[in-house]
Design an enzyme around this catalytic site. Structure first.
Site, PDB file in Angstrom:
ATOM      1  N   GLU A 149       0.808  -1.231   0.000  1.00 22.87           N
ATOM      2  CA  GLU A 149       0.000   0.000   0.000  1.00 22.87           C
ATOM      3  C   GLU A 149       0.840   1.279   0.000  1.00 22.87           C
ATOM      4  O   GLU A 149       0.659   2.151   0.853  1.00 22.87           O
ATOM      5  CB  GLU A 149      -0.968  -0.019   1.183  1.00 22.87           C
ATOM      6  CG  GLU A 149      -1.871  -1.240   1.180  1.00 22.87           C
ATOM      7  CD  GLU A 149      -2.754  -1.346   2.429  1.00 22.87           C
ATOM      8  OE1 GLU A 149      -2.793  -0.400   3.224  1.00 22.87           O
ATOM      9  OE2 GLU A 149      -3.401  -2.400   2.587  1.00 22.87           O
ATOM     10  N   ASN A 190       1.999  -5.201  -3.094  1.00 25.90           N
ATOM     11  CA  ASN A 190       0.624  -5.562  -2.740  1.00 25.90           C
ATOM     12  C   ASN A 190      -0.185  -4.297  -2.438  1.00 25.90           C
ATOM     13  O   ASN A 190       0.265  -3.430  -1.680  1.00 25.90           O
ATOM     14  CB  ASN A 190       0.678  -6.450  -1.476  1.00 25.90           C
ATOM     15  CG  ASN A 190      -0.637  -7.101  -1.123  1.00 25.90           C
ATOM     16  OD1 ASN A 190      -1.263  -7.735  -1.969  1.00 25.90           O
ATOM     17  ND2 ASN A 190      -1.066  -6.967   0.125  1.00 25.90           N
ATOM     18  N   HIS A 226     -10.509  -6.128  -1.966  1.00 27.57           N
ATOM     19  CA  HIS A 226     -11.558  -5.804  -0.986  1.00 27.57           C
ATOM     20  C   HIS A 226     -12.691  -5.113  -1.743  1.00 27.57           C
ATOM     21  O   HIS A 226     -12.611  -3.911  -2.044  1.00 27.57           O
ATOM     22  CB  HIS A 226     -10.993  -4.904   0.111  1.00 27.57           C
ATOM     23  CG  HIS A 226      -9.927  -5.559   0.926  1.00 27.57           C
ATOM     24  ND1 HIS A 226     -10.170  -6.662   1.717  1.00 27.57           N
ATOM     25  CD2 HIS A 226      -8.596  -5.289   1.060  1.00 27.57           C
ATOM     26  CE1 HIS A 226      -9.046  -7.032   2.320  1.00 27.57           C
ATOM     27  NE2 HIS A 226      -8.073  -6.225   1.928  1.00 27.57           N
ATOM     28  N   GLU A 256      -6.262 -10.731  -0.849  1.00 30.51           N
ATOM     29  CA  GLU A 256      -7.025 -10.432   0.385  1.00 30.51           C
ATOM     30  C   GLU A 256      -8.515 -10.319   0.079  1.00 30.51           C
ATOM     31  O   GLU A 256      -9.188  -9.399   0.559  1.00 30.51           O
ATOM     32  CB  GLU A 256      -6.541  -9.121   1.013  1.00 30.51           C
ATOM     33  CG  GLU A 256      -5.054  -9.069   1.315  1.00 30.51           C
ATOM     34  CD  GLU A 256      -4.621  -7.793   2.034  1.00 30.51           C
ATOM     35  OE1 GLU A 256      -5.488  -7.042   2.514  1.00 30.51           O
ATOM     36  OE2 GLU A 256      -3.401  -7.552   2.098  1.00 30.51           O
ATOM     37  N   ASP A 258     -12.379 -10.151  -0.192  1.00 28.22           N
ATOM     38  CA  ASP A 258     -13.676 -10.234   0.482  1.00 28.22           C
ATOM     39  C   ASP A 258     -14.621  -9.299  -0.268  1.00 28.22           C
ATOM     40  O   ASP A 258     -14.178  -8.394  -0.970  1.00 28.22           O
ATOM     41  CB  ASP A 258     -13.617  -9.926   1.989  1.00 28.22           C
ATOM     42  CG  ASP A 258     -12.805  -8.708   2.366  1.00 28.22           C
ATOM     43  OD1 ASP A 258     -12.714  -7.764   1.551  1.00 28.22           O
ATOM     44  OD2 ASP A 258     -12.260  -8.682   3.482  1.00 28.22           O
TER      45      ASP A 258
HETATM   46  O1  G3I Z   1      -3.976  -7.376  19.336  1.00 29.08           O
HETATM   47  C1  G3I Z   1      -4.757  -6.277  19.827  1.00 29.08           C
HETATM   48  C2  G3I Z   1      -5.447  -6.655  21.106  1.00 29.08           C
HETATM   49  O2  G3I Z   1      -4.477  -6.906  22.099  1.00 29.08           O
HETATM   50  C3  G3I Z   1      -6.360  -5.518  21.520  1.00 29.08           C
HETATM   51  O3  G3I Z   1      -7.076  -5.898  22.646  1.00 29.08           O
HETATM   52  C4  G3I Z   1      -7.326  -5.187  20.402  1.00 29.08           C
HETATM   53  C5  G3I Z   1      -8.217  -3.994  20.751  1.00 29.08           C
HETATM   54  O4  G3I Z   1      -8.604  -3.284  19.623  1.00 29.08           O
HETATM   55  O5  G3I Z   1      -6.593  -4.861  19.247  1.00 29.08           O
HETATM   56  C6  G3I Z   1      -5.783  -5.925  18.784  1.00 29.08           C
HETATM   57  O6  G3I Z   1      -5.115  -5.506  17.623  1.00 29.08           O
HETATM   58  C7  G3I Z   1      -5.888  -5.425  16.440  1.00 29.08           C
HETATM   59  C8  G3I Z   1      -5.246  -6.296  15.395  1.00 29.08           C
HETATM   60  O7  G3I Z   1      -5.917  -6.172  14.155  1.00 29.08           O
HETATM   61  C9  G3I Z   1      -5.252  -7.788  15.787  1.00 29.08           C
HETATM   62  O8  G3I Z   1      -6.548  -8.236  15.922  1.00 29.08           O
HETATM   63  C10 G3I Z   1      -5.920  -3.992  15.973  1.00 29.08           C
HETATM   64  O9  G3I Z   1      -6.663  -3.187  16.885  1.00 29.08           O
HETATM   65  C11 G3I Z   1      -6.560  -3.901  14.608  1.00 29.08           C
HETATM   66  O10 G3I Z   1      -6.429  -2.567  14.106  1.00 29.08           O
HETATM   67  C12 G3I Z   1      -5.857  -4.845  13.649  1.00 29.08           C
HETATM   68  O11 G3I Z   1      -6.538  -4.788  12.423  1.00 29.08           O
HETATM   69  C13 G3I Z   1      -5.864  -5.383  11.330  1.00 29.08           C
HETATM   70  C14 G3I Z   1      -5.681  -4.361  10.209  1.00 29.08           C
HETATM   71  O12 G3I Z   1      -5.047  -4.981   9.105  1.00 29.08           O
HETATM   72  C15 G3I Z   1      -4.842  -3.164  10.629  1.00 29.08           C
HETATM   73  O13 G3I Z   1      -4.864  -2.217   9.620  1.00 29.08           O
HETATM   74  C16 G3I Z   1      -6.699  -6.531  10.804  1.00 29.08           C
HETATM   75  O14 G3I Z   1      -6.798  -7.537  11.803  1.00 29.08           O
HETATM   76  C17 G3I Z   1      -6.056  -7.095   9.541  1.00 29.08           C
HETATM   77  O15 G3I Z   1      -6.925  -8.052   8.982  1.00 29.08           O
HETATM   78  C18 G3I Z   1      -5.843  -5.958   8.542  1.00 29.08           C
HETATM   79  O16 G3I Z   1      -5.250  -6.481   7.395  1.00 29.08           O
HETATM   80  C19 G3I Z   1      -4.988  -5.551   6.339  1.00 29.08           C
HETATM   81  C20 G3I Z   1      -3.807  -6.080   5.572  1.00 29.08           C
HETATM   82  O17 G3I Z   1      -2.718  -6.282   6.431  1.00 29.08           O
HETATM   83  C21 G3I Z   1      -3.409  -5.096   4.452  1.00 29.08           C
HETATM   84  N1  G3I Z   1      -4.533  -4.800   3.597  1.00 29.08           N
HETATM   85  C22 G3I Z   1      -5.742  -4.375   4.285  1.00 29.08           C
HETATM   86  C23 G3I Z   1      -6.148  -5.393   5.353  1.00 29.08           C
HETATM   87  C24 G3I Z   1      -7.451  -5.023   6.001  1.00 29.08           C
HETATM   88  O18 G3I Z   1      -7.334  -3.822   6.715  1.00 29.08           O
END
Ligand code: G3I
Length: 419
Positions: A149, A190, A226, A256, A258
């Protein structure tokens, strides 16, 4: 590949038998059909039972724990414990790994993003991070998302710490470091919203050329995929963009995928549209030989990232959160099966059915009550549906009779199929 294709053909010749997504994708000539997952999800045994089936998902992407915030939370302090949980899971189940990601503005620890770096310092930081992480996973990753990105939606460069300090040079720097650390891993750029033509796709083509012109290796481009129900480009539009990248000498993949509903609850017609949208994406990959595979950004609504990011939106995955397959699943399965059958018909290898398994037919009573409906629409078409075609389901207005010798089998309330 012929052996896989003919094995799939042998199974598909059995009335009522079905194969799973990865085995069909491989029989159709792809390397994999896969899913992202995340560490917390691996304690959900019902979910894991589906994820670990390499006939269904032959490839895994760690959704979070290979990102910089997890792997180098402080300068020079590396941790691969959480990432290793996912890579070990994939290896234990014979699944290919796409590794994700090395350089991204997001989930980047503040020690990197808020530092006041000279170009030389940030280059050292990049080189050290990539050498360590790619070195740790050397030999395990089919591919690495090296830079993720880098672009804004208007095709300009995202002004993160890397661009602000190093300009576009950070991109070939990262690719050179990754190539040095694991010569066998495919190195990918990507991004999202590059799946259709426009300023951002054009700029992504420019990134491929930028890397090549700098004498660095880039092997692939990942199209995140997406999409929104009803807003997904057509198969031909998607394939055309894939081909514009293939022309530059790289492979491509949907990394990715969905397809989310922009408002909920979903309707019967919406599920049909979602199935068609998934089919456009999978069909585009099938239409482009250098499209190596498709990864969904988790397969089950329970673990989708959408609701927490797009309030009021969701139901973007192939399975409902109760782990029953949606119409989109069956549509994708049909499409892959048709491609596998056509690939097998050109093969001369003797078929075997031993590598193939059947899926369990989901009961319509297990569908989420919020999406269930008892209404049916009177079919308006009198033609017959071909093998693998849809022949019924709530909201279906197409043919309900199958071409001989196939019969119409209910898969769930939303989807019946000629088998
Ligand atoms: O691990 C913490 C946890 O300890 C805490 O309690 C909780 C509270 O919010 O947050 C947890 O972390 C989260 C993490 O995912 C793991 O679940 C973050 O808040 C959350 O922001 C994070 O989101 C991820 C996101 O990327 C961040 O931008 C998504 O799971 C993940 O699927 C997403 O993946 C991205 C790809 O890497 C790149 N392309 C877009 C895609 C979707 O956004």
């Amino acid at each position: 590949m012929h052996l896989v294709a003919t094995a799939a053909a042998a199974l598909l010749a059995i009335p009522g038998a079905q194969a799973n997504l990865n085995q069909l994708a491989k029989a159709a000539g792809k390397l994999y059909f896969g899913s992202a997952t995340d560490n917390g999800e691996l304690s959900d045994s019902a979910y894991v039972a589906v994820l670990k089936n390499s006939n269904e998902f032959g490839q895994i992407t760690p959704g979070n724990t290979q990102k910089w915030q997890y792997t180098e939370p402080s300068n020079g302090v590396f941790s691969y414990t959480q990432g290793d949980v996912i890579t070990s899971f994939a290896q234990a189940n014979g699944q290919v790994l796409r590794c994700h990601n090395l350089v991204w503005h997001n989930q980047l620890p503040s020690w990197v993003s808020s530092g006041s770096w000279t170009a030389a310092q940030l280059t050292d930081i990049l080189n050290t991070h990539i050498a360590s992480e790619v070195g740790h996973y050397k030999g395990q990753c089919y591919a690495w998302d090296v830079v993720n990105e880098a672009l804004n939606d208007d095709g300009t460069y995202r002004t993160d710490v890397f661009y602000n300090v190093l300009g576009t040079s950070y991109i070939p720097i990262a690719f050179k470091a990754a190539a040095a650390a694991d010569p066998a891993a495919k190195l990918y750029y990507n991004d999202y919203n590059i799946e259709y033509s426009g300023a951002k796709a054009t700029a992504a083509l420019g990134i491929v050329k930028l890397i090549q012109n700098a004498g660095a290796r880039i092997d692939g481009v990942g199209f995140q995929g997406h999409f929104i129900v009803g807003g997904t480009p057509s198969q031909s539009a998607l394939a055309s963009v894939l081909n514009s990248f293939v022309t530059l000498g790289v492979e491509v993949a949907y990394t990715e995928v969905d397809v989310r509903f922009s408002s909920l609850p979903a309707t019967s017609a919406g599920y049909t549209q979602q199935a068609n949208d998934y089919a456009a994406v999978v069909g585009a990959c099938l239409a482009v030989s250098k499209c190596v595979g498709i990864t969904v950004w988790d397969f089950d609504d329970k673990y989708s990232w959408i609701p927490s990011t797009f309030s009021g939106q969701g139901e973007a995955c192939l399975y409902w959160q109760n782990l029953t397959a949606k119409p989109a699943y069956y549509k994708v399965q049909s499409l892959l099966a048709a491609a596998a059958t056509s690939t097998a018909s050109t093969s001369t290898t003797a078929p075997t059915s031993t590598a193939l398994i059947t899926t369990t037919k989901p009961s319509s009573t297990s569908l989420p009550t919020t999406t269930k409906t008892t209404s049916t629409t009177t079919p308006t078409s009198t033609s017959t549906a071909a093998h693998w075609g849809q022949c019924g389901g709530n909201g279906w207005t197409g043919p309900t009779v199958c071409a001989s010798p196939f019969t119409c089998k209910e898969q769930n309330a939303w989807y019946s199929q000629c088998l």
